[in-house]
Design a protein around this motif. Structure first.
Motif: not given
Length: 277
Positions: A167-168, A172-176, A178-188, A236-245
């Motif tokens: 579970f822990a 990790v991939p969700v964190y990675i 999410f950080n990439t997505w946050t960076t993209c939001q800053s660029i946008a 891929t981002f949403h699939l990792f979130i679903a796997a985490f859930v």
């Protein structure tokens, strides 16, 4: 007996905690394994397409991804089998516990198991030795293994500790991403950040995904924003979130199994002292 009374007796003997935990376990494992497998495949494609042009840079990563996918196959098979065994153990020990309390009349199979668990009579009645029913013999043999909740408590406890690590790791991939997505939001939205757009990057090497000598290894600025807008990245981002859930649901189901099995074991050891679960 009327239909309602028969249904009521059946419901009395049902281990509701084990039923809920089994459904949650199957759902969580299916979600974790299915989504995790596809998410790893999507990560492989993103790395190959955008982060490195040299196969030598991500050869080891591909081997690790394929190994994890094979582990996922084994994990799914094991947990579906183990979940079914825990459900059977819940049915059997619940029947034995409620026979002790005297509020549930067991069937042939329940009697065979209860004799194994509680040390009751084993085939000798008022008329002397009797030939045991074949189904009862089978259930007695099955009860010798299923009728010991302490074994399932120990195994489930170890599995819970292991799955807690899984579970822990699934976070990790969700964190990675999410950080990439946050960076993209800053660029946008450059007005929300003081940094230059060209310096905002997603570096796969920083997370250990690629070696430090990989080229380019990172994507910056508008190129990163275009990656975040692709369907591959978002899926891929949403699939990792679903796997985490799914991993979280499986962890909850294991804890539920362990609590139920611990209670049944305690009641069987104390021969009926306690509150019905």
């Amino acid at each position: 007996l009327g239909l309602l009374e028969c249904c009521a007796r059946c419901l009395i003997g049902a281990p509701f905690a084990s039923l809920v935990a089994t459904g949650l376990c199957f759902f969580g494992v299916a979600l974790f394994c299915g989504c995790g497998h596809e998410a790893l495949t999507g990560t492989e494609q993103l790395i190959e397409t955008y982060f490195s042009k040299n196969y030598q840079d991500y050869e080891y990563l591909i081997d690790v991804i394929h190994a994890f996918q094979y582990v996922i196959y084994g994990t799914a098979s094991f947990f579906f089998l183990y979940g079914a065994l825990l459900l059977a153990e819940g049915f059997y020990t619940t029947g034995a516990v409620r026979q002790i309390f005297g509020d549930y009349k067991t069937t042939i199979c329940g009697k065979g198991l209860s004799a194994t668990v509680t040390g009751g009579p084993k085939g000798r009645g008022a008329r002397g030795p009797q030939r045991a029913h074949s189904l009862q013999r089978v259930c007695q043999c099955l009860g010798k293994w299923l009728g010991h909740p302490d074994k399932f408590v120990g195994i489930t406890y170890v599995l819970t500790i292991i799955w807690l690590l899984v579970f822990a790791c699934s976070a990790v991939p969700v964190y990675i991403y999410f950080n990439t997505w946050t960076t993209c939001q800053s660029i946008a939205n450059p007005s929300k950040t003081s940094a230059s757009i060209g310096t905002l990057c997603a570096d796969a090497r920083m997370y250990g995904v690629l070696p430090w000598n990989a080229f380019p290894g990172k994507v910056c600025g508008s190129n990163l924003l275009s990656i975040c807008k692709t369907s591959e990245f978002q899926m891929t981002f949403h699939l990792f979130i679903a796997a985490f859930v799914g991993a979280a649901a499986t962890l909850v189901s294991l804890l539920t199994f362990m609590i139920a099995a611990t209670y049944n074991f305690a009641v069987l050891k104390l021969m009926g002292r306690g509150t019905k679960f």
